[in-house]
Design an enzyme around this catalytic site. Sequence first.
Site, PDB file in Angstrom:
ATOM      1  N   LYS A  75      -4.366 137.057  26.996  1.00 33.82           N
ATOM      2  CA  LYS A  75      -3.580 136.776  28.197  1.00 33.82           C
ATOM      3  C   LYS A  75      -4.328 135.759  29.026  1.00 33.82           C
ATOM      4  O   LYS A  75      -5.539 135.895  29.231  1.00 33.82           O
ATOM      5  CB  LYS A  75      -3.436 138.092  28.996  1.00 33.82           C
ATOM      6  CG  LYS A  75      -2.724 137.973  30.289  1.00 33.82           C
ATOM      7  CD  LYS A  75      -1.267 138.380  30.135  1.00 33.82           C
ATOM      8  CE  LYS A  75      -0.423 137.998  31.319  1.00 33.82           C
ATOM      9  NZ  LYS A  75      -0.118 136.576  31.412  1.00 33.82           N
ATOM     10  N   LYS A 111      -6.566 131.368  27.192  1.00 33.26           N
ATOM     11  CA  LYS A 111      -6.336 130.324  28.201  1.00 33.26           C
ATOM     12  C   LYS A 111      -5.832 129.080  27.507  1.00 33.26           C
ATOM     13  O   LYS A 111      -6.150 128.844  26.333  1.00 33.26           O
ATOM     14  CB  LYS A 111      -7.640 129.987  28.943  1.00 33.26           C
ATOM     15  CG  LYS A 111      -7.412 129.345  30.305  1.00 33.26           C
ATOM     16  CD  LYS A 111      -7.079 130.392  31.357  1.00 33.26           C
ATOM     17  CE  LYS A 111      -6.892 129.804  32.728  1.00 33.26           C
ATOM     18  NZ  LYS A 111      -6.907 130.844  33.755  1.00 33.26           N
ATOM     19  N   ASN A 226      -2.005 127.802  45.354  1.00 33.11           N
ATOM     20  CA  ASN A 226      -1.472 129.166  45.326  1.00 33.11           C
ATOM     21  C   ASN A 226      -2.513 130.169  45.831  1.00 33.11           C
ATOM     22  O   ASN A 226      -2.217 131.020  46.673  1.00 33.11           O
ATOM     23  CB  ASN A 226      -1.047 129.473  43.888  1.00 33.11           C
ATOM     24  CG  ASN A 226      -0.552 130.892  43.733  1.00 33.11           C
ATOM     25  OD1 ASN A 226      -1.333 131.795  43.505  1.00 33.11           O
ATOM     26  ND2 ASN A 226       0.731 131.089  43.895  1.00 33.11           N
TER      27      ASN A 226
HETATM   28  P1  NAD Z   1      -3.248 125.257  42.546  1.00 34.74           P
HETATM   29  O1  NAD Z   1      -2.925 124.162  41.598  1.00 34.74           O
HETATM   30  O2  NAD Z   1      -2.120 125.978  43.195  1.00 34.74           O
HETATM   31  O3  NAD Z   1      -4.206 124.707  43.721  1.00 34.74           O
HETATM   32  C1  NAD Z   1      -5.402 124.065  43.501  1.00 34.74           C
HETATM   33  C2  NAD Z   1      -5.879 123.555  44.847  1.00 34.74           C
HETATM   34  O4  NAD Z   1      -7.202 123.014  44.718  1.00 34.74           O
HETATM   35  C3  NAD Z   1      -5.015 122.431  45.428  1.00 34.74           C
HETATM   36  O5  NAD Z   1      -4.866 122.637  46.824  1.00 34.74           O
HETATM   37  C4  NAD Z   1      -5.845 121.183  45.169  1.00 34.74           C
HETATM   38  O6  NAD Z   1      -5.571 120.149  46.088  1.00 34.74           O
HETATM   39  C5  NAD Z   1      -7.235 121.743  45.352  1.00 34.74           C
HETATM   40  N1  NAD Z   1      -8.262 120.931  44.753  1.00 34.74           N
HETATM   41  C6  NAD Z   1      -8.271 120.300  43.551  1.00 34.74           C
HETATM   42  N2  NAD Z   1      -9.409 119.625  43.392  1.00 34.74           N
HETATM   43  C7  NAD Z   1     -10.153 119.855  44.501  1.00 34.74           C
HETATM   44  C8  NAD Z   1     -11.435 119.443  44.941  1.00 34.74           C
HETATM   45  N3  NAD Z   1     -12.185 118.647  44.186  1.00 34.74           N
HETATM   46  N4  NAD Z   1     -11.874 119.881  46.144  1.00 34.74           N
HETATM   47  C9  NAD Z   1     -11.099 120.686  46.915  1.00 34.74           C
HETATM   48  N5  NAD Z   1      -9.885 121.101  46.555  1.00 34.74           N
HETATM   49  C10 NAD Z   1      -9.423 120.675  45.367  1.00 34.74           C
HETATM   50  O7  NAD Z   1      -4.210 126.250  41.771  1.00 34.74           O
HETATM   51  P2  NAD Z   1      -4.486 127.769  42.057  1.00 34.74           P
HETATM   52  O8  NAD Z   1      -3.571 128.564  41.219  1.00 34.74           O
HETATM   53  O9  NAD Z   1      -4.555 127.994  43.535  1.00 34.74           O
HETATM   54  O10 NAD Z   1      -5.951 127.917  41.402  1.00 34.74           O
HETATM   55  C11 NAD Z   1      -7.143 127.610  42.128  1.00 34.74           C
HETATM   56  C12 NAD Z   1      -8.302 128.284  41.432  1.00 34.74           C
HETATM   57  O11 NAD Z   1      -8.051 129.676  41.373  1.00 34.74           O
HETATM   58  C13 NAD Z   1      -8.539 127.841  39.982  1.00 34.74           C
HETATM   59  O12 NAD Z   1      -9.914 127.868  39.702  1.00 34.74           O
HETATM   60  C14 NAD Z   1      -7.826 128.907  39.180  1.00 34.74           C
HETATM   61  O13 NAD Z   1      -8.337 129.016  37.858  1.00 34.74           O
HETATM   62  C15 NAD Z   1      -8.141 130.113  40.041  1.00 34.74           C
HETATM   63  N6  NAD Z   1      -7.232 131.223  39.796  1.00 34.74           N
HETATM   64  C16 NAD Z   1      -5.908 131.147  40.104  1.00 34.74           C
HETATM   65  C17 NAD Z   1      -5.086 132.231  39.832  1.00 34.74           C
HETATM   66  C18 NAD Z   1      -3.624 132.231  40.186  1.00 34.74           C
HETATM   67  O14 NAD Z   1      -2.965 133.250  39.948  1.00 34.74           O
HETATM   68  N7  NAD Z   1      -3.088 131.178  40.779  1.00 34.74           N
HETATM   69  C19 NAD Z   1      -5.619 133.378  39.243  1.00 34.74           C
HETATM   70  C20 NAD Z   1      -6.984 133.433  38.964  1.00 34.74           C
HETATM   71  C21 NAD Z   1      -7.781 132.341  39.252  1.00 34.74           C
END
Ligand code: NAD
Length: 430
Positions: A75, A111, A226
Amino acid sequence: MATTTSIDAPNPYHVAQHEIGRACEALRLDPAVYRLLSRPMRFVEVAIPVRMDDGRTEVFVGYRSQHNDALGPTKGGIRFHPSVTPDEVKALSMWMTLKCALLELPFGGGKGGVVCDPKRLSPRELEGLSRGYIQALAQVMGEEKDIPAPDVYTNQQVMAWIADEFSQIRQQNAFAIVTGKPLVIGGSKGRNEATARGAVTVVREAARVIDLDIRHATAVIQGYGNAGSVAHRLLYELGVRVVAVSDSSGGIYNPEGLDPRAVAEHKRATGSVTGFPGAQVISNEDLLELPCDILLPAALENQITAGNAPRIRARLIGELANGPTTPEAHRILVERGVLVLPDILANAGGVTVSYFEWVQNLTHYYWSEEEINQRLEQRMVGAFRRVWEAARQLGTADLRLAAYAVAVRRVAEAMEVRGWIHRTGASFRA
Ligand code: NAD
């Protein structure tokens, strides 16, 4: 086996191997456990042809890493980003295995990623790429094999195209193939908020054990997607003053606090948090070093390094992003007494509600948002307590080591009872 000497490698695959190696050593496991867990059981690379709006055919490269399925089908999310690499995808799949094990979910870790810049694709091109990805991988995917979800720059719409394409391949609806779908085709209530809600829950639990009064705490968030934007709102609701946030265009800082609804509205209208009225401009680097109680990195890997770790002023770090802290930086932070809630704990709320979504799809019975949030709360608090207790048993303030020990122990036990390895030799029961 990976050595326990400190490294500050920016390659996330090496970082994941290093951390698993540390846990295997702490548990004194049979070396076969490390050898199995230090690489994916399957790694697939695919070429995805997409008809572009100008009539050209562009060929994108995609990956799927299925790390370990001892505890259940693999997953994990799909990332659309220009800097996706095989090693990054492998590392993210390893973290998924551990996250699911830590939360006691019946899943292994997977992944996926596609090397692309989704901001430069039209909606039609993005649809072609999303459908092409699952077409190329359909043989190895399925609700009892490998179940994708959203990650950086993929969203509900991408998941809906994947559910639809897979259903067409199957010739029947197969919504449980993917989670993070829109509600109308089997998405779960609470999924959008789940990662941030889970993180805020463990931050609250951790604040309690270090006697930090959350209602008077300040916080800084890097990344406003998100995970980051929802964390801002949930912290605000708890009374935390969020003084700085950022996205890929830069950061904003207001020591008086930032209103989450106003910042989200500004980002919706302009595409970025930057330029938010009444706030100072701050770089992503400087933002990490601001005085605050709680720091939430919620963007990409390797943001907190040996270079800036000595200057981080937060008391508590909740890793919403995967792998935001390098091992060397982590060692410095633990030595300085900063409590780091590791990614496999702090951001596990997303996969937990993905699990709820999968269960609802398979049983065709849907739960209320209240039920989802309650079950998520229970799971997150339970996982935090397991990690806290393991840290006590191991005699360490390093919650990453403790979390990995709990998770690796569970996967090793499953591999042992399934007969994949003869004896784990574990000397510690979490
Ligand atoms: P997303 O695409 O919704 O948002 C990513 C954010 O990071 C955006 O606001 C983008 O502008 C910003 N960003 C990108 N590069 C950047 C930088 N160099 N400096 C500062 N900000 C930057 O992604 P997300 O789903 O919010 O995921 C963010 C992190 O959380 C990732 O590492 C992801 O693996 C982790 N994550 C997300 C989830 C989920 O359910 N969404 C679950 C577990 C982990």
